[in-house]
Structures are given as C-alpha cells and as structure tokens.
Design an enzyme around this catalytic site. Structure first.
Site, mmCIF file in Angstrom:
data_model
loop_
_atom_site.group_PDB
_atom_site.id
_atom_site.type_symbol
_atom_site.label_atom_id
_atom_site.label_comp_id
_atom_site.label_asym_id
_atom_site.label_seq_id
_atom_site.Cartn_x
_atom_site.Cartn_y
_atom_site.Cartn_z
ATOM 1 C CB THR A 127 -3.395 2.510 7.856
ATOM 2 O OG1 THR A 127 -3.239 1.556 6.802
ATOM 3 C CG2 THR A 127 -2.218 3.474 7.868
ATOM 4 N N GLY A 128 -4.815 -0.316 9.223
ATOM 5 C CA GLY A 128 -6.032 -1.113 9.369
ATOM 6 C C GLY A 128 -6.398 -1.233 10.843
ATOM 7 C CE LYS A 147 -1.136 0.884 -3.894
ATOM 8 N NZ LYS A 147 -1.518 -0.519 -3.573
ATOM 9 C CG ASP A 161 -4.167 -5.108 8.039
ATOM 10 O OD1 ASP A 161 -5.023 -4.780 7.208
ATOM 11 O OD2 ASP A 161 -3.401 -4.272 8.586
ATOM 12 C CB ALA A 172 -5.047 -2.805 -4.496
ATOM 13 N N GLY A 190 -8.159 -3.436 6.498
ATOM 14 C CA GLY A 190 -8.328 -2.059 6.021
ATOM 15 C C GLY A 190 -9.734 -1.822 5.491
ATOM 16 C CG ASP A 210 4.969 -4.767 7.683
ATOM 17 O OD1 ASP A 210 4.759 -4.846 6.453
ATOM 18 O OD2 ASP A 210 5.384 -3.736 8.244
ATOM 19 C CE1 TYR A 220 -1.438 4.110 -2.022
ATOM 20 C CE2 TYR A 220 -2.237 5.652 -3.667
ATOM 21 C CZ TYR A 220 -2.413 4.506 -2.922
ATOM 22 O OH TYR A 220 -3.558 3.753 -3.053
#
Ligand code: UDP
Length: 314
Positions: free
Chosen positions: A38-39, A152, A34, A117, A13, A59, A148
């Site tokens: 989306t990467g 997180k 990865d 992250a 990514g 994944d 999201y």
C-alpha cells in the site's frame, strides 16, 4: 545532537515516509523497509537522494536483517485504511503479527528501541469517551475491521511480552486519525474522499447520518510526538491525536468552505462496526512527553488540499 540509525518499516507509506523525512532533516540515518503493498516509491521522492537514506524493498512477514548498527526500529508497516484492510485482511493480520515479531526481533538483536504503531482502533466502537489509555476497548473479533483491530491488539500484547520476558526496550503509540500530504487519494478514508470529491466537483459520500465523530491530527504534529516517544524510554501506551472533535457533517462543511467545491450530499448506510465517536484523551502524552498538537484543522487542511490538488491533476 548525535546521529542515530533508524529503521522505519512501512517507510514508503503515509506516516512512515514523513517519519523518514523528518529524521533525515534532523541529521539521522534512515533505512526504510516497505513491501510497496500500500506504500509507494513516489512517497520517497522528496528525500531519497539525501545522504544517510536507504531503501529496502521487503515484506516484513519474512524475517529480515539490516547490516550494521541500529538504534531505533519504528514499526509502521500495515494497510491502514478501512477499505485497504477489508481488501487485504490476511495481509493485514500477517503484517501485524508475523511482521511485528520480525521487526521486534531485529530491534532486540540490535539492542535498539522499538516503537510499535498501534491505533485508536484498539478501542473499537468506544463506550468510554474521550478514550484514555486505561480503556480496554469494545472490538468485534469477527467484524470487517477485526483483521486490523485484532492484529494491532495482538501487536501490543506481543511488544509487551517481549518487554516483560526479554527486557526489550519498547514503546507503544496509539495513533488517532491523522491526515496530511501523501495520503492516497483513493484510500477510502474520509479526508481524501471528501477533498477528492470537492476538487472534482462530485457529490459527497456521507456514510450513516454524518453525526459520527472523529478527531483529526495533522501529520507534522503526530511525527513530532512519535519521535519524542522514541527518544524517551517510556514503556506504556501513549495516545497521540488531536482532541478537536468533529461530526462528519461538520468536517464536510469545512472542506467545502476551504475548497469552494463539491456537489450535494449523498447518504449511504454506516459501514458495520464503524465507531460512532472517537476523541483521544491526551493527558498522558502531555505529562510524559510534553506534547500536544499545534496545527489547527483548517490550517492542516489547507496544506493537505494543496497536496491533493497535485494528485487530482496528475
Ligand atoms: N466516511 C464517510 N464518507 C466517506 C468515507 C468515510 O462518511 O467517503 C466516514 C466513515 O464512515 C467514518 C468516518 O468518515 O465514520 C471516518 O472514516 P475513515 O475511513 O476516514 O477512518 P476511520 O476512523 O473509520 O478508520
């Protein structure tokens, strides 16, 4: 400096690939993991042949193992732009919950330090400004950004619970808007959107009245901060971002000036729950890590525009 072995999830990514590249340049070994949801493999091309680098397509919502010793796990796998996670809400929730737990388990088994992250999105549409780490946030649990934001937030709780109950060695970085080469031209975020529009001579798509603010950090500054946090033993959340705050109209004018392009401004409604202001309080990062950003917005944008020119042509 001793060579260490790092696992970077989301390694193909935007942020993950910059972390891999910097770690390799410092003489470390890196395993990038990865799913390529989306990467992109193209993000690895600058360093994939370097000694010490390997790539595992996987994944992380499924458990995984990495043979041999691991000293650090950096968990950077997730769709991260609002249009990506609106398109992939279940994938976003799963990678933030199941994926984070699988990455944590790997770190725990290897006795590695784990860095999660996290994000300024955990502050939601903030009522406290700028946002210090002590602020608990203002998040809509059922809005379009919830997949999201809540993934997180759950990730922070999970990491903290591993730390409390299992004495796992963990750190949490809350990342504010970051930009630079390898952002996807079509990821919908304001930096690629406005620069792409400028380079193609299209009209600028301003959401809302353009008075909402963001604070933009150049990727090299962010990577330096993340690696300082990883190499420390600091356990609590740390904001990393550039406190320079701009309205979207101010940002647009800087892009226009640096590119000399773009058409007129078009206005459409502000997306639901779009934060009206955002600016990191970075006192903790300064005190704990001795970190602060060094790259000014204009300088970082110049470097980013060079990258986007290659993408617009490609
Ligand atoms: N935005 C905009 N035009 C665009 C894309 C984004 O005006 O084409 C606005 C968006 O509404 C938000 C800000 O720019 O207020 C930053 O959006 P982005 O998606 O980059 O990141 P966010 O901080 O919202 O996650």
């Amino acid at each position: 400096m001793a060579t260490k072995r790092w696992v970077v999830t989301g390694g193909a990514g935007f942020l993950g690939s910059h972390l891999c590249e910097t770690l390799l340049s410092r003489g470390h070994e890196v395993v990038a993991v990865d799913s390529l949801l989306t990467g992109a493999l193209a993000n690895l091309s600058a360093f994939e042949k370097k000694p010490g680098f390997s790539f595992l397509r996987h994944d992380i919502i499924e458990p995984f193992d990495v043979a041999g010793p691991v000293d650090y796990v950096l968990n950077f796998a997730s769709p991260a732009s609002p249009i990506d996670y609106a398109r992939l809400p279940l994938e976003t929730l799963r990678v933030g919950s199941l994926g984070t737990e699988n990455a944590l388990k790997l770190a725990f088994e290897k006795k590695a330090r784990f860095i999660q992250a996290s994000t300024s999105e955990i502050y939601g549409d903030p009522t406290v400004h700028p946002q210090p780490e002590e602020y608990w946030g203002n998040v809509n649990t059922i809005g379009p950004r919830a997949c999201y934001d809540e993934a997180k937030r759950y990730g922070e709780a999970l990491v903290t619970s591993f730390r409390r109950s299992l004495k796992a060695n963990t750190g949490l970085v809350r990342i504010f808007n970051t930009y630079g080469p390898r952002m996807r031209l079509d990821d919908g975020r304001v930096v690629p959107a406005f620069i792409g529009q400028a380079l193609r001579g299209e009209d600028y798509t301003v959401f809302g009245d353009g008075t909402q603010t963001r604070s933009f950090c150049y990727v090299d500054d962010l990577v330096r901060g993340i690696l300082l946090l990883a190499e420390s033993d600091y356990p609590d959340p740390v904001n990393l971002g550039n406190p320079g705050e701009f309205t979207m109209l101010e940002f647009l004018e800087i892009v226009r000036r640096l590119t000399g392009g773009g058409g007129k401004l078009t206005f459409s409604p502000l997306p639901k729950d779009d934060p009206k202001q955002r600016k990191p309080d970075i006192r903790r990062a300064k005190a704990v890590l001795g970190w602060e950003p060094e790259v000014h917005l204009e300088e970082g944008l110049k470097r980013t525009i060079v990258w986007f020119r290659t993408q617009v042509k490609a």
